[in-house]
Write an enzyme that holds these catalytic residues in place. Structure first.
Site, short mmCIF file in Angstrom:
data_model
loop_
_atom_site.label_atom_id
_atom_site.label_comp_id
_atom_site.label_asym_id
_atom_site.label_seq_id
_atom_site.Cartn_x
_atom_site.Cartn_y
_atom_site.Cartn_z
N ARG A 176 14.34 1.81 16.50
CA ARG A 176 13.08 1.33 16.46
C ARG A 176 11.75 2.18 15.88
O ARG A 176 10.78 1.88 16.55
CB ARG A 176 12.85 0.69 17.87
CG ARG A 176 13.67 -0.22 17.99
CD ARG A 176 13.58 -0.92 19.57
NE ARG A 176 14.47 -2.23 19.64
CZ ARG A 176 15.52 -1.97 20.41
NH1 ARG A 176 16.00 -0.70 20.84
NH2 ARG A 176 16.21 -3.23 20.66
N LYS B 94 3.52 0.78 3.18
CA LYS B 94 4.39 -0.38 2.82
C LYS B 94 5.78 0.01 2.68
O LYS B 94 6.07 1.01 1.63
CB LYS B 94 3.82 -0.98 1.62
CG LYS B 94 2.59 -2.02 1.78
CD LYS B 94 2.45 -2.97 0.65
CE LYS B 94 1.50 -4.07 1.06
NZ LYS B 94 1.21 -4.79 -0.35
N GLU C 18 -0.39 1.94 -12.35
CA GLU C 18 -0.95 1.82 -10.93
C GLU C 18 -2.15 2.60 -11.21
O GLU C 18 -3.17 2.20 -10.34
CB GLU C 18 0.05 2.40 -10.26
CG GLU C 18 1.37 1.81 -9.72
CD GLU C 18 1.23 0.50 -9.12
OE1 GLU C 18 0.14 0.05 -8.98
OE2 GLU C 18 2.14 -0.41 -8.99
N LYS D 149 -7.15 3.99 -2.87
CA LYS D 149 -6.09 3.16 -1.94
C LYS D 149 -6.03 3.56 -0.69
O LYS D 149 -6.00 2.91 0.47
CB LYS D 149 -4.53 3.52 -2.37
CG LYS D 149 -3.51 2.76 -1.63
CD LYS D 149 -2.30 2.78 -2.21
CE LYS D 149 -1.39 1.71 -1.40
NZ LYS D 149 0.08 1.66 -2.00
N GLU E 268 -2.95 -5.81 5.04
CA GLU E 268 -2.79 -6.77 4.22
C GLU E 268 -3.40 -8.04 4.77
O GLU E 268 -3.05 -9.17 4.56
CB GLU E 268 -1.63 -6.94 3.27
CG GLU E 268 -1.96 -7.59 2.06
CD GLU E 268 -0.80 -7.34 0.96
OE1 GLU E 268 -0.28 -8.34 0.54
OE2 GLU E 268 -0.37 -6.19 0.84
N ARG F 199 -6.62 -5.58 1.50
CA ARG F 199 -5.34 -5.01 0.72
C ARG F 199 -4.77 -5.56 -0.26
O ARG F 199 -3.98 -5.27 -1.16
CB ARG F 199 -4.66 -4.42 1.95
CG ARG F 199 -3.52 -3.36 1.39
CD ARG F 199 -2.64 -2.62 2.35
NE ARG F 199 -1.47 -1.92 1.64
CZ ARG F 199 -0.78 -1.02 2.46
NH1 ARG F 199 -1.02 -0.99 3.76
NH2 ARG F 199 -0.02 -0.30 1.82
N ASN G 227 -2.36 -5.95 -5.13
CA ASN G 227 -1.61 -6.50 -5.99
C ASN G 227 -1.69 -7.13 -7.42
O ASN G 227 -1.16 -7.85 -7.62
CB ASN G 227 -0.84 -7.47 -5.00
CG ASN G 227 -0.02 -7.15 -3.92
OD1 ASN G 227 0.74 -6.20 -4.03
ND2 ASN G 227 -0.63 -7.28 -2.78
N HIS H 33 0.85 -7.90 -9.77
CA HIS H 33 2.14 -7.73 -9.13
C HIS H 33 2.72 -9.21 -9.07
O HIS H 33 3.87 -9.22 -9.02
CB HIS H 33 1.98 -7.03 -7.67
CG HIS H 33 1.81 -5.78 -7.80
ND1 HIS H 33 0.81 -4.99 -8.57
CD2 HIS H 33 2.54 -4.62 -7.42
CE1 HIS H 33 0.87 -3.68 -8.35
NE2 HIS H 33 2.22 -3.49 -7.78
N HIS I 119 6.40 -8.84 -10.51
CA HIS I 119 7.40 -9.01 -9.46
C HIS I 119 8.39 -10.21 -10.10
O HIS I 119 9.65 -10.20 -9.96
CB HIS I 119 7.01 -9.57 -8.10
CG HIS I 119 6.37 -8.34 -7.32
ND1 HIS I 119 5.91 -8.57 -6.02
CD2 HIS I 119 6.54 -6.98 -7.54
CE1 HIS I 119 5.63 -7.08 -5.68
NE2 HIS I 119 5.90 -6.41 -6.79
N HIS J 247 9.08 -0.82 -12.56
CA HIS J 247 8.20 -1.71 -11.84
C HIS J 247 6.76 -1.54 -12.58
O HIS J 247 6.08 -2.53 -12.69
CB HIS J 247 8.35 -1.00 -10.34
CG HIS J 247 6.96 -1.47 -9.60
ND1 HIS J 247 6.92 -3.03 -9.36
CD2 HIS J 247 5.78 -1.08 -8.84
CE1 HIS J 247 5.88 -3.33 -8.40
NE2 HIS J 247 5.05 -2.11 -8.47
#
Length: 546
Positions: free
Chosen positions: A302, A324, A366, A408, A418, A422, A426, A429, A433, A446
């Site tokens: 955890r 993330k 990026e 960032k 997010e 935030r 993306n 993206h 994606h 990516h």
């Protein structure tokens, strides 16, 4: 000016057992007049002469922590003395922070104008290059906890001293030149989850850089078959020398391995080696390793601590910062994961020397993204310096990494999970994606998919009337100059839409796009189906580009 140097300087002097001196206060004590009075009666030129004389005197003393006025660097002789006789720490603050700290301070003669913000912008434009010229350390104050900021400075001073000792013994001029480079530390301010981002060459050569962030008696290094031969032993050796038990976990390389099987392999190794809750996981590699290791750290028992050591440009400028973490699912990228912050990010820019050209280009996507959505001036700088970036010019790469991390870190500070802002990170993206999932993870890197996705998002922005054709052309030209694809694969319009409907930003079944309004500013919106299909038709090619 307004960076908190007096408060931080006093605390730093106390921790170092030294005397604190403020050059402005010393001038006032000697003249019996306040700084505003000297400015008003004698003029700024006279004050600068007094300031230069005081700095010449104070830099000749030992055992002090000296805080200078913000304009002290304007005098070439003072700059030379500061650089030669001391360790210069530049406390970098944003204009908004400075205004907040100085808004009620009448002892700032240069800010007693009708428009103090504009005056500050002019002063910083003039002084920033001079600060960086002589700085040994650059510390981004942001919204700091002062005690933790002083601790960060002390750690960086220790690291700097260790680096100087190594340089004194170095036989190679090339090694000495590398270690001479300025190292930059930024802070991601998230209260008790705050952490530093250290950026610079030679970080991995400093044994203390990583060891200080590993608290327990065990550390598990997660890396891949490409990075392990290059850097694994360099990371493991100082940990073992510090008495840590090191578990080495080497996974296959590639986006296609960012899945359950690899995650289970990490858990298997942790359990087999009886790793407890004080074990620190260390992500050594690019974005895949960083995301997967972070998710393992968030989930194992955890939650256990982890440290990011990104070795690709994409990871250094983006994926290692912000917490993330996750893995891919066949139906969608990064759909399984958690927000979980690292203890530290150590971005050694020397690792980029071994980066394949294709991976370097992927990272530049990026970098371009950060300028396109949040900093028009940075986008202009990237346009002017793209050839230097592609050629791996150290100074250009250092600036690109630092500015990307600053952007960032500021966004993450304002919106860690997010909830709104935030999401703008993306940009490109949603389309990107879809490319990755549609072609199969690993077919395109990516960053390649994001680069092409940004071109598609810019086309959609123009069709919705948010930007002009010239802005689209600028972005497309820059993406191409970075060595990235600008024409999308033909997945079929229906498949494109199906893939984009599986996206974390979507609400109520509507596809949400991050768009430009204008270049340098983001907008979050949906698009009518006919407009979206027009963008797809304009941007795809019948045969998938290699």
């Amino acid at each position: 000016m307004g960076s908190g140097k007096t408060t931080i300087g006093r605390l730093l002097a106390r921790r170092l057992g030294r005397r604190f001196v403020d050059s402005d206060h010393a001038i006032e004590a000697r003249t019996g007049a306040s700084i505003p009075w000297i400015f008003e009666i004698e003029g700024e030129a006279s004050f600068r002469r007094r300031e230069a004389e005081m700095i010449r005197e104070l830099t000749g003393q030992e055992g002090i922590v000296l805080a200078t006025g913000g304009g002290a660097v304007l005098d070439p002789a003072s700059r030379a003395l500061l650089a030669e006789r001391g360790t210069v720490i530049y406390l970098r603050a944003g204009i908004g922070s400075i205004l907040q700290r100085t808004s009620h301070d009448k002892n700032r003669p240069l800010l007693q104008t009708a428009d103090p913000r504009r005056k500050l912008e002019q002063l910083l434009a003039q002084r920033e290059p001079l600060y960086r010229e002589i700085a040994d350390l650059v510390i981004d104050t942001g919204r700091p906890n002062v005690q933790s900021m002083v601790q960060t400075i002390l750690e960086q001073l220790d690291a700097l001293a260790a680096g100087r000792a190594r340089r004194a013994k170095a036989a190679s001029m090339n090694q000495a030149a590398e270690h001479n480079a300025t190292q930059l530390t930024l802070n991601v301010e998230l209260g008790e989850r705050s952490y530093p981002i250290a950026i610079g060459p030679g970080l991995l050569a400093d044994p203390a850089a990583l060891v200080r962030h590993v608290g327990g008696h065990k550390a598990a290094i997660v890396t891949n078959t490409t990075v392990a031969p290059l850097y694994l032993e360099r990371i493991a050796a100082p940990l073992r020398a510090a008495g840590k038990e090191v578990v080495e976990i080497v996974l296959p390389d590639g986006e296609e391995h960012k899945q359950w099987g690899s995650l289970m392999a990490v858990f298997d190794a942790l359990l087999a080696n009886k790793c407890d809750r004080k074990t620190t996981l260390i992500a050594l590699g690019g974005g895949v390793i960083g995301d997967l290791t972070g998710f393992a750290a968030a989930s194992y028992m955890r939650g256990v601590p982890f440290v990011q050591i990104p070795t690709t440009l994409l990871a250094q400028v983006d994926s290692s910062v912000g917490g993330k973490t996750g893995i891919n699912h066949p139906l969608g990228k990064n759909m399984i994961g958690a927000f979980y912050q690292p203890r530290a990010v150590l971005a050694d820019t020397s690792t980029l020397d071994t980066l394949p050209p294709r991976e370097l280009s992927a990272g530049l996507a990026e970098v371009i993204k950060h300028g396109a959505i949040l900093d028009g001036e940075f986008f202009d700088w990237i346009e002017a310096n793209i050839a230097r970036l592609v050629a791996r010019d150290p100074q250009a790469l250092a600036h690109a990494i630092a500015r990307s991390c600053e952007i960032k870190a500021d966004v993450v500070r304002k919106d860690e999970r997010e909830g709104g802002l935030r999401a703008v990170l993306n940009f490109g993206h949603t389309f990107g994606h879809a490319i990755e999932a549609g072609l199969g993870y690993g077919a395109w890197l990516h960053g390649e998919a994001v680069g092409c996705g940004m071109v598609m998002a810019a086309d959609l922005s123009q069709r919705l009337g948010l930007i002009d054709a010239a802005s689209v052309a600028r972005l497309r030209k820059l993406v191409a100059a970075a060595g990235l694809p600008v024409v999308a694969p033909d997945l079929g319009a229906e498949r494109w839409i199906e893939l984009m409907e599986v996206d974390k930003k979507n609400e109520g079944g509507a596809i949400k796009f991050i768009l430009l309004k204008p270049l340098g500013s983001p907008s979050i919106a949906s698009a009518p189906q006919d407009v979206l299909r027009a963008t797809l038709a304009a941007c795809i090619v019948q045969d998938t580009p290699e």
